[in-house]
Scaffold this motif. Structure first.
Motif, mmCIF file in Angstrom:
data_model
loop_
_atom_site.group_PDB
_atom_site.id
_atom_site.type_symbol
_atom_site.label_atom_id
_atom_site.label_comp_id
_atom_site.label_asym_id
_atom_site.label_seq_id
_atom_site.Cartn_x
_atom_site.Cartn_y
_atom_site.Cartn_z
ATOM 1 N N ASP A 151 35.087 6.804 33.399
ATOM 2 C CA ASP A 151 35.519 7.018 32.014
ATOM 3 C C ASP A 151 37.022 7.254 31.923
ATOM 4 O O ASP A 151 37.685 7.471 32.935
ATOM 5 C CB ASP A 151 34.757 8.211 31.428
ATOM 6 C CG ASP A 151 33.243 8.057 31.566
ATOM 7 O OD1 ASP A 151 32.751 6.917 31.469
ATOM 8 O OD2 ASP A 151 32.566 9.076 31.776
ATOM 9 N N LYS A 152 37.540 7.222 30.682
ATOM 10 C CA LYS A 152 38.967 7.452 30.431
ATOM 11 C C LYS A 152 39.119 8.348 29.206
ATOM 12 O O LYS A 152 38.329 8.265 28.272
ATOM 13 C CB LYS A 152 39.692 6.136 30.157
ATOM 14 C CG LYS A 152 39.627 5.168 31.320
ATOM 15 C CD LYS A 152 40.315 3.878 30.988
ATOM 16 C CE LYS A 152 40.135 2.845 32.073
ATOM 17 N NZ LYS A 152 40.575 3.227 33.377
ATOM 18 N N THR A 201 46.202 13.135 29.750
ATOM 19 C CA THR A 201 45.156 12.191 30.135
ATOM 20 C C THR A 201 44.260 12.830 31.187
ATOM 21 O O THR A 201 44.673 13.736 31.912
ATOM 22 C CB THR A 201 45.760 10.898 30.726
ATOM 23 O OG1 THR A 201 46.468 11.210 31.921
ATOM 24 C CG2 THR A 201 46.684 10.217 29.733
ATOM 25 N N CYS A 221 40.926 11.455 33.949
ATOM 26 C CA CYS A 221 40.276 10.304 34.570
ATOM 27 C C CYS A 221 41.330 9.283 34.963
ATOM 28 O O CYS A 221 42.519 9.575 34.950
ATOM 29 C CB CYS A 221 39.192 9.724 33.674
ATOM 30 S SG CYS A 221 37.980 10.965 33.141
ATOM 31 N N LYS A 222 40.910 8.095 35.316
ATOM 32 C CA LYS A 222 41.851 7.102 35.847
ATOM 33 C C LYS A 222 42.399 6.229 34.722
ATOM 34 O O LYS A 222 41.707 5.367 34.185
ATOM 35 C CB LYS A 222 41.169 6.229 36.888
ATOM 36 C CG LYS A 222 42.140 5.278 37.545
ATOM 37 C CD LYS A 222 41.483 4.423 38.589
ATOM 38 C CE LYS A 222 42.535 3.486 39.167
ATOM 39 N NZ LYS A 222 41.945 2.425 39.937
ATOM 40 N N ILE A 223 43.665 6.421 34.394
ATOM 41 C CA ILE A 223 44.365 5.586 33.424
ATOM 42 C C ILE A 223 45.038 4.477 34.219
ATOM 43 O O ILE A 223 45.804 4.748 35.153
ATOM 44 C CB ILE A 223 45.399 6.409 32.617
ATOM 45 C CG1 ILE A 223 44.718 7.582 31.899
ATOM 46 C CG2 ILE A 223 46.177 5.531 31.650
ATOM 47 C CD1 ILE A 223 43.648 7.181 30.896
ATOM 48 N N GLU A 224 44.758 3.239 33.880
ATOM 49 C CA GLU A 224 45.259 2.093 34.642
ATOM 50 C C GLU A 224 46.778 1.928 34.563
ATOM 51 O O GLU A 224 47.404 1.500 35.521
ATOM 52 C CB GLU A 224 44.584 0.796 34.164
ATOM 53 C CG GLU A 224 43.098 0.759 34.401
ATOM 54 C CD GLU A 224 42.732 0.694 35.874
ATOM 55 O OE1 GLU A 224 43.436 0.020 36.665
ATOM 56 O OE2 GLU A 224 41.732 1.336 36.241
#
Length: 100
Positions: A69-70, A83, A85-88
């Motif tokens: 999730d983000k 932010t 989680c993994k933000i691209e």
């Protein structure tokens, strides 16, 4: 008190519906008066918090998944953001947020 925009995306892995419900319930619990939720994966709420603290509360107080999730929390009051989680593309997000 501050007004926040909350943007999120839940991956299709695992029990997505349960993660989504826990997240929505927490947002509704935290909101002082109203929850604007007319668009997909987006809320506007007023909370007595900071962007970082609200993001952390949503991250630890729900079933949001670190890998799948983000989450982006943007303070519309003081122009901060956080932010989880993994933000691209964190550099792009920062570049755009710095222009506010």
């Amino acid at each position: 008190m501050a007004v926040f925009a909350i943007s999120f995306r839940f991956g299709s892995e695992g029990d997505r519906d349960a993660r989504y419900k826990s997240f929505v319930n927490k947002v509704e619990e935290l909101a002082i008066d109203y929850v604007f939720d007319e668009t997909t994966s987006f809320f506007i709420i007023e909370v007595n918090s900071t962007a970082e603290s609200l993001a952390q509360t949503l991250y630890t107080g729900t079933d949001i998944h670190t890998t799948w999730d983000k989450l982006v929390v943007i303070s519309l009051t003081d122009k901060t953001y956080a932010t989880k989680c993994k933000i691209e593309y964190p550099a792009l997000l920062k570049k755009l947020m710095d222009k506010r």
